[in-house]
Design an enzyme around this catalytic site. Structure first.
Site, short mmCIF file in Angstrom:
data_model
loop_
_atom_site.label_atom_id
_atom_site.label_comp_id
_atom_site.label_asym_id
_atom_site.label_seq_id
_atom_site.Cartn_x
_atom_site.Cartn_y
_atom_site.Cartn_z
N GLY A 1 85.46 50.31 13.45
CA GLY A 1 86.37 51.46 13.41
C GLY A 1 87.33 51.51 14.58
O GLY A 1 87.79 52.58 14.97
N HIS B 1 89.39 50.40 25.42
CA HIS B 1 89.02 51.75 25.89
C HIS B 1 87.52 51.92 25.76
O HIS B 1 86.92 51.58 24.74
CB HIS B 1 89.76 52.84 25.14
N LEU B 2 86.93 52.46 26.81
CA LEU B 2 85.50 52.74 26.85
C LEU B 2 85.31 54.22 26.57
O LEU B 2 85.79 55.08 27.32
CB LEU B 2 84.96 52.38 28.24
N HIS B 3 84.64 54.52 25.44
CA HIS B 3 84.34 55.92 25.13
C HIS B 3 83.17 56.38 26.00
O HIS B 3 82.12 55.71 26.03
CB HIS B 3 83.89 56.06 23.66
N ASP C 1 89.64 62.40 25.02
CA ASP C 1 89.99 61.98 23.67
C ASP C 1 90.64 63.14 22.93
O ASP C 1 90.20 64.29 23.04
CB ASP C 1 88.73 61.51 22.92
N ILE C 2 91.69 62.84 22.16
CA ILE C 2 92.43 63.87 21.45
C ILE C 2 91.59 64.48 20.32
O ILE C 2 91.85 65.60 19.87
CB ILE C 2 93.76 63.27 20.91
N ASN D 1 84.45 49.85 20.78
CA ASN D 1 84.62 49.42 19.40
C ASN D 1 85.52 48.18 19.37
O ASN D 1 86.55 48.14 20.04
CB ASN D 1 85.27 50.54 18.57
#
Ligand code: 5GP
Ligand code: ZN
Length: 123
Positions: free
Chosen positions: A102, A109-111, A39-40, A96
């Site tokens: 948010g 996408h899976l964090h 993640d950026i 999310n």
């Protein structure tokens, strides 16, 4: 692979551009149906996003024919956790969906977040 790249949404999608190599990312894992990259704006020592190569808007747009892709997202998350050495200590997986959660990027996408203790419930 990204078979629907001619789709308008997909052409504008930042994560489709990462899949296609049009914008750079720190890719940590490449799978048949998925890629994983850092993640950026990391929220923990490990913060990696696992995404499908095809454009799926979010978790609520997942259909039964996506089963193989979604399973690979979960197994990729475990591989990331193992290579980041957080598998035994634990980590958090987050999807999310929509504004209240948010959700900013409209590509599933899976964090994968870990490397520090986290509180519950999430903010
Ligand atoms: P969401 O809020 O949609 O669940 O999460 C989107 C995530 O994508 C955020 O954590 C944000 O930091 C990350 N992100 C947004 N744009 C980029 C980008 O261009 N590159 C990378 N690596 N991460 C991004
Ligand atoms: Zn996309």
């Amino acid at each position: 692979m990204a078979s629907n790249v001619t789709d308008e949404t997909t052409q504008d999608c930042i994560f489709c551009k990462i899949v296609n190599g049009e914008i750079p990312a720190d890719i940590v894992l490449r799978g048949t149906h998925t890629i994983a990259f850092r993640d950026i704006s990391p929220q923990a020592p490990t913060h990696v996003l696992v995404i499908p190569r095809i454009h799926i808007e979010h978790a609520a747009a997942v259909e039964p024919n996506h089963a193989e892709i979604v399973v690979e997202m979960l197994t990729a998350a475990r591989e990331v956790a193992a290579s980041e050495e957080i598998l035994s200590k634990g980590y958090r997986l987050i999807l999310n969906v929509g504004d209240d959660a948010g959700n900013l990027v409209p590509h599933l996408h899976l964090h994968v977040i870990g490397g520090r203790a986290m509180s519950w419930p999430p903010g």
